[in-house]
Design a protein around this motif. Sequence first.
Motif, PDB file in Angstrom:
ATOM      1  N   VAL A  40     -19.428   7.296  -3.563  1.00 16.11           N
ATOM      2  CA  VAL A  40     -18.430   6.432  -2.401  1.00 16.11           C
ATOM      3  C   VAL A  40     -18.725   5.575  -1.883  1.00 16.11           C
ATOM      4  O   VAL A  40     -19.783   5.085  -1.741  1.00 16.11           O
ATOM      5  N   GLU A  41     -17.581   5.079  -1.210  1.00 16.56           N
ATOM      6  CA  GLU A  41     -17.975   2.693  -1.085  1.00 16.56           C
ATOM      7  C   GLU A  41     -17.455   2.744   0.400  1.00 16.56           C
ATOM      8  O   GLU A  41     -16.049   3.442  -0.152  1.00 16.56           O
ATOM      9  N   GLN A  42     -16.981   1.802   0.565  1.00 19.37           N
ATOM     10  CA  GLN A  42     -16.112   0.992   1.595  1.00 19.37           C
ATOM     11  C   GLN A  42     -15.042  -0.343   0.728  1.00 19.37           C
ATOM     12  O   GLN A  42     -16.448  -0.509   0.038  1.00 19.37           O
ATOM     13  N   LEU A  43     -14.660  -0.149   0.360  1.00 18.13           N
ATOM     14  CA  LEU A  43     -13.827  -1.212  -0.040  1.00 18.13           C
ATOM     15  C   LEU A  43     -12.850  -1.864   1.325  1.00 18.13           C
ATOM     16  O   LEU A  43     -11.579  -1.437   1.532  1.00 18.13           O
ATOM     17  N   ALA A  44     -13.190  -3.473   1.696  1.00 19.73           N
ATOM     18  CA  ALA A  44     -12.999  -4.268   2.820  1.00 19.73           C
ATOM     19  C   ALA A  44     -11.568  -4.230   2.202  1.00 19.73           C
ATOM     20  O   ALA A  44     -10.967  -4.313   0.943  1.00 19.73           O
ATOM     21  N   ARG A  45     -10.315  -4.078   3.687  1.00 23.69           N
ATOM     22  CA  ARG A  45      -8.001  -4.257   2.996  1.00 23.69           C
ATOM     23  C   ARG A  45      -8.169  -2.844   2.541  1.00 23.69           C
ATOM     24  O   ARG A  45      -6.811  -2.659   2.061  1.00 23.69           O
ATOM     25  N   LYS A  46      -9.010  -1.666   2.132  1.00 26.08           N
ATOM     26  CA  LYS A  46      -8.286  -1.017   1.726  1.00 26.08           C
ATOM     27  C   LYS A  46      -7.261  -0.291   2.833  1.00 26.08           C
ATOM     28  O   LYS A  46      -6.050   0.092   1.943  1.00 26.08           O
ATOM     29  N   MET A  48      -5.980  -0.787   5.393  1.00 26.16           N
ATOM     30  CA  MET A  48      -4.331  -2.282   5.449  1.00 26.16           C
ATOM     31  C   MET A  48      -3.777  -1.800   3.902  1.00 26.16           C
ATOM     32  O   MET A  48      -2.094  -1.698   4.018  1.00 26.16           O
ATOM     33  N   VAL A  49      -3.835  -2.346   3.394  1.00 24.52           N
ATOM     34  CA  VAL A  49      -3.013  -2.093   1.864  1.00 24.52           C
ATOM     35  C   VAL A  49      -2.205  -0.948   1.230  1.00 24.52           C
ATOM     36  O   VAL A  49      -1.170  -0.821   1.225  1.00 24.52           O
ATOM     37  N   ASN A  50      -3.325   0.307   1.239  1.00 26.92           N
ATOM     38  CA  ASN A  50      -2.925   1.674   0.834  1.00 26.92           C
ATOM     39  C   ASN A  50      -1.708   1.935   2.250  1.00 26.92           C
ATOM     40  O   ASN A  50      -1.278   2.547   1.633  1.00 26.92           O
ATOM     41  N   VAL A 221     -10.937  -3.833  -7.553  1.00 25.50           N
ATOM     42  CA  VAL A 221     -10.070  -2.430  -6.736  1.00 25.50           C
ATOM     43  C   VAL A 221      -9.382  -2.993  -5.930  1.00 25.50           C
ATOM     44  O   VAL A 221      -7.950  -3.012  -6.562  1.00 25.50           O
ATOM     45  N   ILE A 222      -9.896  -3.783  -5.429  1.00 24.76           N
ATOM     46  CA  ILE A 222      -8.378  -3.983  -4.171  1.00 24.76           C
ATOM     47  C   ILE A 222      -7.951  -4.933  -4.430  1.00 24.76           C
ATOM     48  O   ILE A 222      -6.177  -4.603  -4.514  1.00 24.76           O
ATOM     49  N   GLU A 223      -8.015  -5.853  -5.367  1.00 27.29           N
ATOM     50  CA  GLU A 223      -7.686  -7.171  -6.075  1.00 27.29           C
ATOM     51  C   GLU A 223      -6.068  -6.828  -7.391  1.00 27.29           C
ATOM     52  O   GLU A 223      -5.211  -7.288  -6.327  1.00 27.29           O
ATOM     53  N   GLU A 227      -2.450  -6.804  -6.661  1.00 21.58           N
ATOM     54  CA  GLU A 227      -1.641  -7.284  -7.241  1.00 21.58           C
ATOM     55  C   GLU A 227      -0.171  -6.081  -7.756  1.00 21.58           C
ATOM     56  O   GLU A 227       0.965  -6.898  -7.999  1.00 21.58           O
ATOM     57  N   VAL A 228      -0.945  -5.191  -7.493  1.00 24.07           N
ATOM     58  CA  VAL A 228       0.713  -3.730  -7.838  1.00 24.07           C
ATOM     59  C   VAL A 228       1.072  -3.902  -7.172  1.00 24.07           C
ATOM     60  O   VAL A 228       2.599  -4.089  -6.616  1.00 24.07           O
ATOM     61  N   GLY A 229       1.205  -4.294  -5.489  1.00 28.43           N
ATOM     62  CA  GLY A 229       1.892  -4.202  -4.266  1.00 28.43           C
ATOM     63  C   GLY A 229       3.254  -5.103  -4.884  1.00 28.43           C
ATOM     64  O   GLY A 229       4.017  -5.075  -4.082  1.00 28.43           O
TER      65      GLY A 229
END
Length: 237
Positions: A40-46, A48-50, A221-223, A227-229
């Motif tokens: 488990v980790e916190q990924l900044a902006r995730k 919002m992105v999801n 990960v979030i990058e 990019e997919v989005g």
Amino acid sequence: MEKRGVLYSGKAKSVYETDDPDRLILEFRDDTSAFDGKKVEQLARKGMVNNRFNAFIMERLKEAGIPTHFERLRSDTECEVKRLTMIPVECVVRNLSAGGLCRRLGVEEGLTLNPPTFELFLKNDEKGDPMINESLAETFGWATRQQLQLAHELTLRVNDVLRELFLEGDMLLVDYKLEFGLFHGEITLGDEFSPDGCRLWDAQTREKMDKDRFRQGLGGVIEAYEEVGRRIGVNFD
Ligand code: C5P
């Protein structure tokens, strides 16, 4: 619509009740988990992105005639949805071999699966989401035969829509998981569609652009999600 108390808090999303008994609010958090919550980790902006990614996909699916619970975006990390009675079954479609299929059958990653495979898993963290089939789901009362038939049809229709959408962005939709529920008795797509619940590879290099980057510690990960989005036209600004 007024936000009320938390109904349920999952590994990456929290679900809130509202003043409308037929509507809920989903909040996408930055929490990221894998291996049944062992990593488990916190990924900044995730969050919002999801949230934005999911809204974009749900709108495309709605346009294609797929009934979904999605109503509208509410904030950067929240959206409003119909309140479904969830069916505790995960529907997985695979266009290319990866992940659990490779582990289970000992086949190499990246084989084209033609026709695409369709698998069912029981949504039960304690039991490790075991693989099931229509017979077990019907006998144990997790879903009726008719609901399973409809979920199967809708999951394959989603594949037609999304495979093409991602291919236009030069990506391969390797596999994905969907969950369905009932809205006043009507089978309806619930949960979310984001790079957390599917596999996407760059069509040229086959670079992973989904949650496998987190599972396998590849970084960025979030990058990759952004990019997919961007490639399919999601607005993250
Ligand atoms: O692990 P496996 O290869 O069976 O997963 C197939 C697809 O379903 C992957 O895209 C994975 O991210 C997704 N999945 C999911 N949630 C689960 C199980 C699988 O989003 N509980």
